[in-house]
Each structure stands twice: as C-alpha cells, then as structure tokens.
Scaffold this motif. Structure first.
Motif, PDB file in Angstrom:
ATOM      1  N   ASP A  29       0.843  -1.191   0.000  1.00 42.86           N
ATOM      2  CA  ASP A  29       0.000   0.000   0.000  1.00 42.86           C
ATOM      3  C   ASP A  29       0.883   1.247   0.000  1.00 42.86           C
ATOM      4  O   ASP A  29       1.812   1.338   0.805  1.00 42.86           O
ATOM      5  N   SER A  31       0.125   4.183   0.931  1.00 42.45           N
ATOM      6  CA  SER A  31      -0.181   5.030   2.079  1.00 42.45           C
ATOM      7  C   SER A  31      -0.155   4.182   3.340  1.00 42.45           C
ATOM      8  O   SER A  31      -0.895   3.200   3.443  1.00 42.45           O
ATOM      9  N   TYR A  32       0.698   4.554   4.265  1.00 35.18           N
ATOM     10  CA  TYR A  32       0.799   3.778   5.507  1.00 35.18           C
ATOM     11  C   TYR A  32       1.384   4.661   6.601  1.00 35.18           C
ATOM     12  O   TYR A  32       1.875   5.764   6.336  1.00 35.18           O
ATOM     13  N   GLY A  52       4.223   9.253   8.859  1.00 35.25           N
ATOM     14  CA  GLY A  52       3.349   8.917   7.753  1.00 35.25           C
ATOM     15  C   GLY A  52       4.167   8.686   6.491  1.00 35.25           C
ATOM     16  O   GLY A  52       5.223   9.310   6.304  1.00 35.25           O
ATOM     17  N   SER A  53       3.663   7.846   5.608  1.00 37.36           N
ATOM     18  CA  SER A  53       4.447   7.490   4.422  1.00 37.36           C
ATOM     19  C   SER A  53       4.647   8.671   3.482  1.00 37.36           C
ATOM     20  O   SER A  53       5.591   8.680   2.684  1.00 37.36           O
ATOM     21  N   TYR A  54       3.794   9.661   3.573  1.00 34.15           N
ATOM     22  CA  TYR A  54       3.922  10.822   2.694  1.00 34.15           C
ATOM     23  C   TYR A  54       4.589  12.014   3.374  1.00 34.15           C
ATOM     24  O   TYR A  54       4.744  13.066   2.767  1.00 34.15           O
ATOM     25  N   GLY A  97      -2.953   1.869   4.446  1.00 36.18           N
ATOM     26  CA  GLY A  97      -3.653   3.099   4.089  1.00 36.18           C
ATOM     27  C   GLY A  97      -5.034   3.263   4.671  1.00 36.18           C
ATOM     28  O   GLY A  97      -5.435   4.353   5.025  1.00 36.18           O
TER      29      GLY A  97
END
Lengths: 115, 109
Positions: A29, A31-32, A52-54, A97
């Motif tokens: 995923d 988003s994680y 956060g992944s972003y 996500g």
C-alpha cells in the motif's frame, strides 16, 4: 499483507550515548503509517513517535527521532542521550492506508541502558 | 488526548471459568478499538478490532469473543477459560496514533 521486522532481540547502550533500533517493513500500500512504542516492565505501551508514508521530513519528538528511508522500507528509531529510564522493550508497528486497519507489531527489541 | 481505562490490572481465574475484561475510552469519539494479547516476552497479537458499535472483526479463532455495546466501550469475554488464555491483554484506541490501556495480566490456573 503487512509485515514488520525487528532484527535486534536485545541492545545495550551506554548512558548518554545514542542508540538506533532497527525496523523494516513490508507493504504494497502506498499510504501507511509507522509507529514506535515503549513498553517498560510495568507493561503499559507508551506511544513515542509516528511517521506517515507521505511525510517529507523525518519525525522527531524530543530525544526520539525516526530515520525513515522509504526506498529501503526502514523506519529506525534513534534515541539520543540515552537515560537509565530508557531501558524497556521497544516495538515498531505499522498500519496500511485504510484508516480502519489495525496496527501490526514487530516482535520488539529489549534496550538496556548501562550506567 | 485519549485516556484508556482498562480493568482489572491483574486477574487469576480457574480453568473453565468465564471472563469479562472491560475497556472504556475518554477524550475521543468514534475511535477504532482493539484487543491485543501479549505472551511473556513476546510481541503483540491482535485478537479483535472494532470500527463502530456492534462491529467486531476477529483475527484469531479461539474461545474468546468481543463486544462493543457503546461507542467508547469494548469488552473481551470468554465462556470457559483455557490455560492457553493466560497472558497480558491490552486494549487500544486509535484515531491516528494508538493509545493503550494499562493492561490486564491474566493467569489461568
């Protein structure tokens, strides 16, 4: 499927030194979220830090920082200026996500701070 | 911030007896709630999670069950405890970060 790997069952560090606890993860995923928790001998789980992944920058909270290397899928916890009270189990965790998915935990690393 | 109340802190129960562990949450609404179990010196095993009242997902088939009668109440139950049910049970609540209760150390004898 998610997977969290903590390869260090135990670590020792001298008081006032910095220590890095390793965590690698596996997810498909994009988003994680990644988490670190501290569990002292009393058993309570204490939230330390979230990434956060972003997120563009590595998360920091006081003496804790998260060395997030997305390409290597690693999220190592760095504790600076170790204190005797830092001796505990440390768990890395991840959720993917979907906001409703539960956290999946690694097996933990036992950190012992030596005076 | 959230506060998770979990009780009792310790519990010794005979094999075959029923179990009811309660977890209540303050400081948030509509959280995701979780029950984890931790064997001695091991990591956390997810048992149940709930995204809303009456909604329970089970991760591990066993003789335990969970219920969420109210938004901020999560109950772990068993009709008949087994020796293998011994462990440290943790309730958690999550919106972004997950916060944990103090845990219940259950010993089945």
């Amino acid at each position: 499927a998610q997977k969290i790997t903590q390869t260090q069952p135990g670590m020792f560090v001298q008081e006032k030194e910095a220590v890095t606890l390793d965590c690698t993860y596996d997810t498909s995923d994009p988003s994680y979220g990644l988490f670190w928790y501290k569990q002292p001998s009393s058993g309570e789980m204490i939230f330390l830090i979230y990434q956060g992944s972003y997120d563009q920058q590595n998360a920091t909270e006081g003496r804790y920082s998260l060395n997030f290397q997305k390409a290597r899928k690693s999220a190592n916890l760095v504790i600076s200026a170790s204190q005797l009270g830092d001796s505990a189990m440390y768990f890395c965790a991840m959720r993917d996500g979907s906001g409703n998915t539960p956290l999946v935990f690694g097996k933990g690393t036992r950190l012992s701070v030596i005076a | 911030s959230q506060t998770i109340h979990q009780w009792p802190a310790t519990l010794v129960q005979p094999v075959g007896s029923p179990l009811s562990l309660e977890c209540t949450v303050e400081g948030t609404s509509n959280p995701n709630l979780y029950w984890y179990r931790q064997a001695a010196g091991r990591g956390l095993q997810l048992l149940f999670y709930s995204v809303g009242i009456g909604q329970i997902s089970s991760e591990v088939p066993q003789n335990l069950s969970a219920s969420r009668p109210q938004d901020r109440q999560f109950i772990l139950s068993s009709k008949k405890l087994l020796l293998s049910d011994s462990g440290f049970y943790l309730c958690a609540s999550r919106r972004t970060e997950a916060f944990f209760g103090q845990g219940t150390r259950l010993t089945v004898v």
